[in-house]
Design an enzyme around this catalytic site. Structure first.
Site, mmCIF file in Angstrom:
data_model
loop_
_atom_site.group_PDB
_atom_site.id
_atom_site.type_symbol
_atom_site.label_atom_id
_atom_site.label_comp_id
_atom_site.label_asym_id
_atom_site.label_seq_id
_atom_site.Cartn_x
_atom_site.Cartn_y
_atom_site.Cartn_z
ATOM 1 N N ASP A 41 0.864 -1.185 0.000
ATOM 2 C CA ASP A 41 0.000 0.000 0.000
ATOM 3 C C ASP A 41 0.897 1.231 0.000
ATOM 4 O O ASP A 41 1.864 1.302 0.777
ATOM 5 C CB ASP A 41 -0.906 0.005 1.243
ATOM 6 C CG ASP A 41 -1.913 1.154 1.210
ATOM 7 O OD1 ASP A 41 -3.024 0.941 0.715
ATOM 8 O OD2 ASP A 41 -1.570 2.256 1.686
ATOM 9 N N ILE A 42 0.609 2.188 -0.890
ATOM 10 C CA ILE A 42 1.421 3.409 -0.956
ATOM 11 C C ILE A 42 1.079 4.293 0.248
ATOM 12 O O ILE A 42 -0.096 4.613 0.476
ATOM 13 C CB ILE A 42 1.161 4.170 -2.265
ATOM 14 C CG1 ILE A 42 1.516 3.281 -3.470
ATOM 15 C CG2 ILE A 42 1.971 5.468 -2.310
ATOM 16 C CD1 ILE A 42 1.170 3.897 -4.811
ATOM 17 N N GLU A 88 -4.685 2.312 -4.309
ATOM 18 C CA GLU A 88 -3.221 2.344 -4.207
ATOM 19 C C GLU A 88 -2.662 1.061 -3.605
ATOM 20 O O GLU A 88 -1.526 1.023 -3.144
ATOM 21 C CB GLU A 88 -2.779 3.548 -3.374
ATOM 22 C CG GLU A 88 -3.155 3.513 -1.895
ATOM 23 C CD GLU A 88 -4.536 4.087 -1.620
ATOM 24 O OE1 GLU A 88 -4.777 4.459 -0.455
ATOM 25 O OE2 GLU A 88 -5.361 4.172 -2.542
#
Length: 365
Positions: free
Chosen positions: A229-230, A272
């Site tokens: 996950d960004i 994301e």
């Protein structure tokens, strides 16, 4: 006369036996092509089948780019010779050779093709491949690939190495089967690929994971899933706009894919979030891969509209093991990785966390 007649009957019988054998081979080839729905696997199957049937030492296949359809790229080649950078072997869709191959729609020699296209820009590329025959792959009057055959094994000392009409018809039939299979695979690829990141979509990931889980259990092999996950992704959209957010997604996807093996599978899970499937990979190696991806992103200078940005990711790792974690439900294994990701975010982000199955809460309970 009787002897000559017996010889003629024997020769005709041998010809019919060969035709029956070749038809049986075509059926086997068709089954092989239709069972290989993954692009790389299909192209290898096509090339190996052509090499075996046509008795050549070298063969390769150009296919149309999946997304922009502007170039034919040499994706698969089997040869004893050194295979250089694939980037050198690109034929633009607009090159006159493509129009000629589409119009001819049957096998041709390199000499014939170059004579018909004196203004081609890819003559050097084709000459470097040293093909003995070039076969366009035509599906519904459109060309979606170019097959070439290299040097032939010569079994008859009196032969000059030329292809007979029967051999050309045979490779034409194989090419027709290949064109249909490639077209079907391209449709699957497009429908299962996220157009922005060029990674697989979530549903495709789960289909493959389910299949690989049962294979891992049967063969008692490990299998790992990583979720990424960004960190603070919303910040990029809110500060610099959604175009910047798209840029970050694309670059992160590229870095993830760059750090994987060809047999690994990466997907855009949603927003994301990304997932990675590592077949036949234990905890130690999975953690190493996840950490390599994390550090490559952290050390990368992201530049959007002359603005330098730092991007980090958090990740969680889950590992199937037929003894310690024999989970055959793909959603549960992904949930384990997701909870490892949650631990990474809870403990400060920009880190990799393995969540032991004994500590992972089952969402079905």
């Amino acid at each position: 006369m009787a002897t000559r007649k017996r010889r003629t009957i024997k020769e005709v019988s041998a010809q019919y036996k060969k035709r029956i054998y070749d038809l049986e081979q075509l059926l086997d080839i068709s089954r092989s092509f239709n069972s290989a729905l993954e692009g790389a696997q299909l192209l290898e199957s096509i090339v190996f089948s052509c090499m075996a049937q046509m008795h050549v030492t070298d063969a390769g296949i150009f296919v149309l780019d999946l997304i922009n359809s502007e170039n034919f790229t040499l994706e698969t080649r089997q040869s004893n010779a050194e295979f250089g950078s694939k980037n050198k072997y690109v034929i633009p869709f607009t090159d006159p050779i493509i129009a000629v191959l589409t119009e001819e729609s049957h096998p041709v020699t390199l000499e014939y093709l170059l004579a018909k296209c004196p203004d081609t820009n890819v003559a050097d590329i084709l000459k470097s491949l040293n093909p003995t025959l070039i076969i366009p792959l035509i599906q519904k009057n459109h060309i979606n690939g170019i097959l070439f055959l290299g040097e032939r094994f010569i079994f008859d000392p009196d032969s000059d190495g030329s292809y007979t009409d029967y051999e050309k018809d045979l490779i034409q039939n194989i090419a027709s089967l290949a064109a249909i299979a490639i077209n079907n695979t391209m449709m699957i690829e497009r429908s299962s690929t996220d157009m922005m990141t060029q990674l697989k979509l979530k549903y495709f990931f789960f289909n493959v994971l389910t299949e690989k889980l049962y294979q891992a259990m049967t063969e008692k092999l490990p299998l790992s899933v990583i979720m990424f996950d960004i960190d603070f992704f919303k910040h990029f959209n809110d500060t610099y706009g959604h175009e910047c957010g798209d840029y970050v997604l694309k670059e992160v996807a590229k870095l993830i894919k760059t750090n994987l093996r060809g047999e690994d599978l990466a997907s855009r899970y949603g927003g994301e979030e990304f997932t990675v499937l590592l077949n036949n990979t234990d905890k130690e190696d999975a953690m190493m891969v996840a950490e390599r991806i994390r550090t490559s992103i952290e050390s990368r200078d992201f530049v959007f509209n002359d603005i330098k940005m730092k991007v980090t990711i958090s990740s969680g790792v889950a590992v199937f093991n037929h003894e310690t974690n024999p989970v055959l439900n793909s959603a549960k294994l992904v949930n384990q990785a997701d909870q490892g990701l949650y631990m990474s975010k809870h403990n400060g982000r920009n880190r990799v966390t393995y969540a032991p199955p004994s500590l992972v809460k089952d969402t079905d309970e």
